[in-house]
Design a protein around this motif. Structure first.
Motif, PDB file in Angstrom:
ATOM      1  N   ILE A 241       2.992  24.891  -1.230  1.00 59.70           N
ATOM      2  CA  ILE A 241       1.684  23.998  -0.731  1.00 59.70           C
ATOM      3  C   ILE A 241       2.213  22.994   0.247  1.00 59.70           C
ATOM      4  O   ILE A 241       2.276  23.353   1.506  1.00 59.70           O
ATOM      5  CB  ILE A 241       1.029  23.590  -1.555  1.00 59.70           C
ATOM      6  CG1 ILE A 241       0.239  24.944  -2.176  1.00 59.70           C
ATOM      7  CG2 ILE A 241      -0.123  22.665  -0.577  1.00 59.70           C
ATOM      8  CD1 ILE A 241      -1.040  23.972  -3.408  1.00 59.70           C
ATOM      9  N   VAL A 242       3.571  22.296  -0.255  1.00 58.64           N
ATOM     10  CA  VAL A 242       3.947  21.072   1.216  1.00 58.64           C
ATOM     11  C   VAL A 242       5.182  21.534   1.459  1.00 58.64           C
ATOM     12  O   VAL A 242       5.274  22.396   1.750  1.00 58.64           O
ATOM     13  CB  VAL A 242       3.862  20.066   0.096  1.00 58.64           C
ATOM     14  CG1 VAL A 242       2.758  19.640  -0.652  1.00 58.64           C
ATOM     15  CG2 VAL A 242       5.620  20.294  -0.535  1.00 58.64           C
ATOM     16  N   GLU A 243       4.921  20.794   3.455  1.00 59.64           N
ATOM     17  CA  GLU A 243       6.453  20.625   3.506  1.00 59.64           C
ATOM     18  C   GLU A 243       7.121  20.580   3.233  1.00 59.64           C
ATOM     19  O   GLU A 243       7.398  19.395   3.440  1.00 59.64           O
ATOM     20  CB  GLU A 243       6.207  21.169   5.290  1.00 59.64           C
ATOM     21  CG  GLU A 243       5.257  21.966   5.355  1.00 59.64           C
ATOM     22  CD  GLU A 243       4.807  21.386   7.224  1.00 59.64           C
ATOM     23  OE1 GLU A 243       5.427  20.304   7.998  1.00 59.64           O
ATOM     24  OE2 GLU A 243       3.590  22.272   7.326  1.00 59.64           O
ATOM     25  N   ASN A 244       8.732  21.261   3.438  1.00 61.45           N
ATOM     26  CA  ASN A 244       9.428  19.924   2.869  1.00 61.45           C
ATOM     27  C   ASN A 244       9.920  18.742   1.505  1.00 61.45           C
ATOM     28  O   ASN A 244      10.030  17.760   1.944  1.00 61.45           O
ATOM     29  CB  ASN A 244      10.314  19.502   3.796  1.00 61.45           C
ATOM     30  CG  ASN A 244      10.144  20.072   5.834  1.00 61.45           C
ATOM     31  OD1 ASN A 244      11.203  21.162   5.110  1.00 61.45           O
ATOM     32  ND2 ASN A 244      10.078  18.862   6.417  1.00 61.45           N
ATOM     33  N   SER A 314       5.220  12.229  -6.812  1.00 59.76           N
ATOM     34  CA  SER A 314       4.965  13.548  -6.673  1.00 59.76           C
ATOM     35  C   SER A 314       4.034  13.599  -6.160  1.00 59.76           C
ATOM     36  O   SER A 314       2.939  12.664  -7.163  1.00 59.76           O
ATOM     37  CB  SER A 314       5.736  14.038  -8.018  1.00 59.76           C
ATOM     38  OG  SER A 314       5.530  15.059  -7.677  1.00 59.76           O
ATOM     39  N   VAL A 315       3.046  14.687  -6.244  1.00 58.67           N
ATOM     40  CA  VAL A 315       2.062  14.799  -5.834  1.00 58.67           C
ATOM     41  C   VAL A 315       1.959  15.447  -6.333  1.00 58.67           C
ATOM     42  O   VAL A 315       2.549  16.836  -5.963  1.00 58.67           O
ATOM     43  CB  VAL A 315       1.036  14.515  -4.083  1.00 58.67           C
ATOM     44  CG1 VAL A 315       2.067  15.727  -2.852  1.00 58.67           C
ATOM     45  CG2 VAL A 315       0.005  15.071  -4.374  1.00 58.67           C
ATOM     46  N   THR A 316       0.542  16.106  -7.481  1.00 57.56           N
ATOM     47  CA  THR A 316       0.659  17.065  -8.061  1.00 57.56           C
ATOM     48  C   THR A 316      -0.363  17.700  -8.331  1.00 57.56           C
ATOM     49  O   THR A 316      -1.356  16.610  -7.866  1.00 57.56           O
ATOM     50  CB  THR A 316       1.788  16.916  -9.816  1.00 57.56           C
ATOM     51  OG1 THR A 316       1.585  18.431 -10.358  1.00 57.56           O
ATOM     52  CG2 THR A 316       0.572  16.597 -10.349  1.00 57.56           C
ATOM     53  N   ARG A 446      -1.693  18.210   0.633  1.00 54.97           N
ATOM     54  CA  ARG A 446      -0.268  18.545   1.826  1.00 54.97           C
ATOM     55  C   ARG A 446       0.003  17.772   3.055  1.00 54.97           C
ATOM     56  O   ARG A 446       1.084  16.910   3.356  1.00 54.97           O
ATOM     57  CB  ARG A 446      -0.424  19.095   2.588  1.00 54.97           C
ATOM     58  CG  ARG A 446       0.089  20.682   3.620  1.00 54.97           C
ATOM     59  CD  ARG A 446       0.632  21.868   5.108  1.00 54.97           C
ATOM     60  NE  ARG A 446      -0.192  22.662   3.635  1.00 54.97           N
ATOM     61  CZ  ARG A 446      -1.073  23.927   3.680  1.00 54.97           C
ATOM     62  NH1 ARG A 446      -2.398  23.597   5.081  1.00 54.97           N
ATOM     63  NH2 ARG A 446      -1.358  24.185   2.711  1.00 54.97           N
ATOM     64  N   ARG A 447      -1.534  16.783   2.829  1.00 56.26           N
ATOM     65  CA  ARG A 447      -1.169  15.547   3.891  1.00 56.26           C
ATOM     66  C   ARG A 447      -0.840  14.596   2.845  1.00 56.26           C
ATOM     67  O   ARG A 447      -0.299  13.480   3.939  1.00 56.26           O
ATOM     68  CB  ARG A 447      -2.377  15.293   4.356  1.00 56.26           C
ATOM     69  CG  ARG A 447      -2.463  16.081   5.402  1.00 56.26           C
ATOM     70  CD  ARG A 447      -3.950  15.440   6.403  1.00 56.26           C
ATOM     71  NE  ARG A 447      -5.399  14.756   5.351  1.00 56.26           N
ATOM     72  CZ  ARG A 447      -6.576  16.100   5.810  1.00 56.26           C
ATOM     73  NH1 ARG A 447      -6.602  17.179   6.815  1.00 56.26           N
ATOM     74  NH2 ARG A 447      -7.456  15.686   5.122  1.00 56.26           N
ATOM     75  N   LEU A 448      -0.899  14.395   1.299  1.00 51.82           N
ATOM     76  CA  LEU A 448      -0.685  13.368   0.877  1.00 51.82           C
ATOM     77  C   LEU A 448       0.543  12.812   0.664  1.00 51.82           C
ATOM     78  O   LEU A 448       1.527  11.949   0.752  1.00 51.82           O
ATOM     79  CB  LEU A 448      -1.099  13.356  -0.408  1.00 51.82           C
ATOM     80  CG  LEU A 448      -2.610  12.412  -0.829  1.00 51.82           C
ATOM     81  CD1 LEU A 448      -3.134  13.172  -1.714  1.00 51.82           C
ATOM     82  CD2 LEU A 448      -3.389  11.379  -1.091  1.00 51.82           C
ATOM     83  N   HIS A 449       1.459  14.167   0.285  1.00 48.49           N
ATOM     84  CA  HIS A 449       2.961  14.955   0.502  1.00 48.49           C
ATOM     85  C   HIS A 449       3.192  14.123   2.151  1.00 48.49           C
ATOM     86  O   HIS A 449       4.388  13.461   1.864  1.00 48.49           O
ATOM     87  CB  HIS A 449       2.964  16.470   0.189  1.00 48.49           C
ATOM     88  CG  HIS A 449       4.276  16.459   0.296  1.00 48.49           C
ATOM     89  ND1 HIS A 449       5.734  16.232   1.355  1.00 48.49           N
ATOM     90  CD2 HIS A 449       5.547  16.463  -1.245  1.00 48.49           C
ATOM     91  CE1 HIS A 449       6.462  16.995   0.308  1.00 48.49           C
ATOM     92  NE2 HIS A 449       6.218  16.643  -0.480  1.00 48.49           N
ATOM     93  N   GLN A 450       2.455  14.667   3.241  1.00 44.62           N
ATOM     94  CA  GLN A 450       3.125  13.433   4.402  1.00 44.62           C
ATOM     95  C   GLN A 450       3.242  12.684   4.355  1.00 44.62           C
ATOM     96  O   GLN A 450       4.568  11.712   4.458  1.00 44.62           O
ATOM     97  CB  GLN A 450       2.520  14.296   5.469  1.00 44.62           C
ATOM     98  CG  GLN A 450       2.652  15.108   6.690  1.00 44.62           C
ATOM     99  CD  GLN A 450       1.504  15.443   7.314  1.00 44.62           C
ATOM    100  OE1 GLN A 450       0.673  15.032   7.332  1.00 44.62           O
ATOM    101  NE2 GLN A 450       2.210  16.727   7.873  1.00 44.62           N
TER     102      GLN A 450
END
Ligand code: ASP
Ligand code: MG
Length: 477
Positions: A241-244, A314-316, A446-450
């Motif tokens: 789901i997330v990038e990098n 981490s975002v899970t 995705r956005r939280l990870h960003q």
């Protein structure tokens, strides 16, 4: 001594099992005790064959069984070179095939599959894989011995999700292995499965081989519990789901526990409990890249975080979450009502992921597989029961998450865009959770990870996945 647990992808075929043997060999100076999972998909195949039989499709069940046995024979034929050994192991595997064929016929006749019988089926996956790994290790010169969990992993009879009876496990494991370990034997056993005092096989929940490893490690006071899997470690987000995503180098027991409970799949949440009690570090390593340093879960992880500073690690997420809201029909005695609700949780062994109470309302988040129907039924007369199904639960996990107010702005700026059905904030120092409609979950994750990780470069805690951090064997523990 150390515990080395290898998951299903690490044992999936002959090459993988030979690789496991090499990894164990390179750790012999640390006196490993080896815990093995069923080969990839074997547990699902066992489940499938008995469900087909139960539904009346005996032939379908037999086809799956045939394939299951064939996979194991194939591994032996490729990995074992001594022809006499090969025949002996193949005979053992074929005998197990016959036992399973008989069990399937039984299920097909009575068209019933009890949790007890399902555990009996499940047990063959780990019994076979551990037996094969043991024979390969022996052939490759490791002085090893196979032991059956029925001789020490005593559990209650809560089939499919049994819990160990620690005093019995302790006494049996010490008396069974004490001398063997002193002699320097490398012991090989099964994860996931246990045994009741009445003599039935049990299992401790899907994916619970990690928990088995931690139980054994805590009884034997291991210096390290190594979980060998097919990823480089625990990541800042789901790479699908997330990038990098980045690898997290260190986590506290508390963080790792909350992270696995709230969605991350690398470790079974129960793994952290026995390890925490004895303060034994857990390492997650990649069996395909054994030279990579992996993730360390330990109390020393706290020392990497400056005192009182907040770090989101981490975002899970979890999907398929139901939210229930209950309130008493009569408002005068709320405490009796609360007591009643919690008694029902105990009675039906249902474990809410998160709960929240206001003066006259109670909310709780459950995985959809929980037994909520019985709760609803019993609350019937005395309460109003509402349920919202199929929500997503998104959590941020880290240290001291309540300390840094600037986090609030970052988090809530994201939730401007989506409805929040429920949130949990303040109960834990290690996580903040939100329930939102499922159709928004991917972009929110995705956005939280960003927001939290794409600019994050604390090299004490995170590491880019491209970095090859080579370690020498002695630095691992
Ligand atoms: N073989 C079991 C399962 O697939 C246990 C494990 O792999 O941890 O659930
Ligand atoms: Mg696993």
């Amino acid at each position: 001594m150390i515990i080395m647990k290898f998951g299903g992808t690490s044992t999936q075929d002959a090459a993988a099992m030979l690789n496991v043997t090499e990894i164990v060999k390179s750790h012999l100076h640390k006196h490993p005790f080896v815990v093995i999972s069923a080969i990839a998909q074997a547990t699902n195949q066992l489940e499938q064959m008995c469900n087909l039989a139960k539904s009346g499709d005996l032939e379908g069940g037999q086809v799956v069984l045939k394939n299951f046995i064939k996979r194991h024979l194939y591994i032996v034929n490729q990995a074992i070179t001594d022809p006499v050994e090969k025949i002996a192991i193949n005979t053992k595997i074929n005998n197990i095939g016959e036992e399973l064929a008989e069990l399937i016929r039984g299920v097909a006749i009575i068209k019933e599959l009890t949790p007890r019988i399902l555990d009996k089926f499940y047990s063959y996956g780990e019994l076979l894989s551990s037996m094969i790994v043991y024979h390969i290790m022996k052939e490759k010169g490791i002085d090893s011995l196979w032991i059956d969990t029925k001789d020490f992993m005593i559990t209650d009879d809560n089939y499919n999700r049994a819990l160990p009876v620690m005093e019995s496990v302790h006494d049996k494991l010490i008396s069974l292995t004490g001398d063997l370990l002193k002699e320097g034997k490398t012991l090989v056993t099964q994860g996931f499965i246990g045994f009741t005092l009445d003599g039935d096989r049990t299992t401790m929940g899907r994916e619970s081989s990690d928990f088995s490893a931690a139980i054994i490690g805590s009884v034997l006071n291991a210096e390290d519990i190594q979980i060998w899997t097919d990823v480089d470690g625990i990541l800042t987000g789901d790479p699908n789901i997330v990038e990098n995503p980045k690898k997290i180098k260190v986590l506290s027991f508390e963080e790792a526990y909350e992270l696995s409970l709230l969605g991350a799949k690398v470790l079974h949440p129960n793994t952290m409990l026995p390890a925490l009690e004895k303060n034994i570090p857990i390492h997650v390593f990649n069996s395909k890249r054994p030279q990579i340093s992996g993730t360390l879960v330990s109390n020393s992880a706290n020392t990497f975080t400056p005192q009182n500073a907040s770090v989101i690690k981490s975002v899970t997420y979890k999907t398929n979450i139901n939210l229930i809201n209950i309130r008493p029909k009569v408002r005068s005695t709320p405490f009796v009502f609360w007591e009643h609700i919690f008694n029902l949780f105990t009675k039906y062994k249902i474990n809410p992921l998160l709960t929240s109470t206001s003066e006259f309302k109670f909310s709780a988040a459950f995985e959809t597989k929980s037994n909520i129907d019985s709760l609803k039924h019993e609350i019937g007369e005395i309460g109003d029961f509402k349920i919202k199904e199929g929500l997503a639960l998104i959590s941020l996990v880290g240290s001291n998450v309540l300390h840094d107010y600037s986090l609030n702005e970052k988090i809530f700026s994201e939730f401007r865009r989506t409805k929040i059905n429920f949130m949990s904030f303040g109960t834990s120092e290690s996580s903040i959770s939100f329930m939102i409609p499922v159709d928004h979950f991917k972009e929110t994750v995705r956005r939280l990870h960003q927001i939290f990780f794409e600019t994050q470069d604390d090299s004490n805690i995170f590491e880019s996945l491209q970095t090859t951090n080579i370690i020498t064997p002695d630095k691992e523990a």
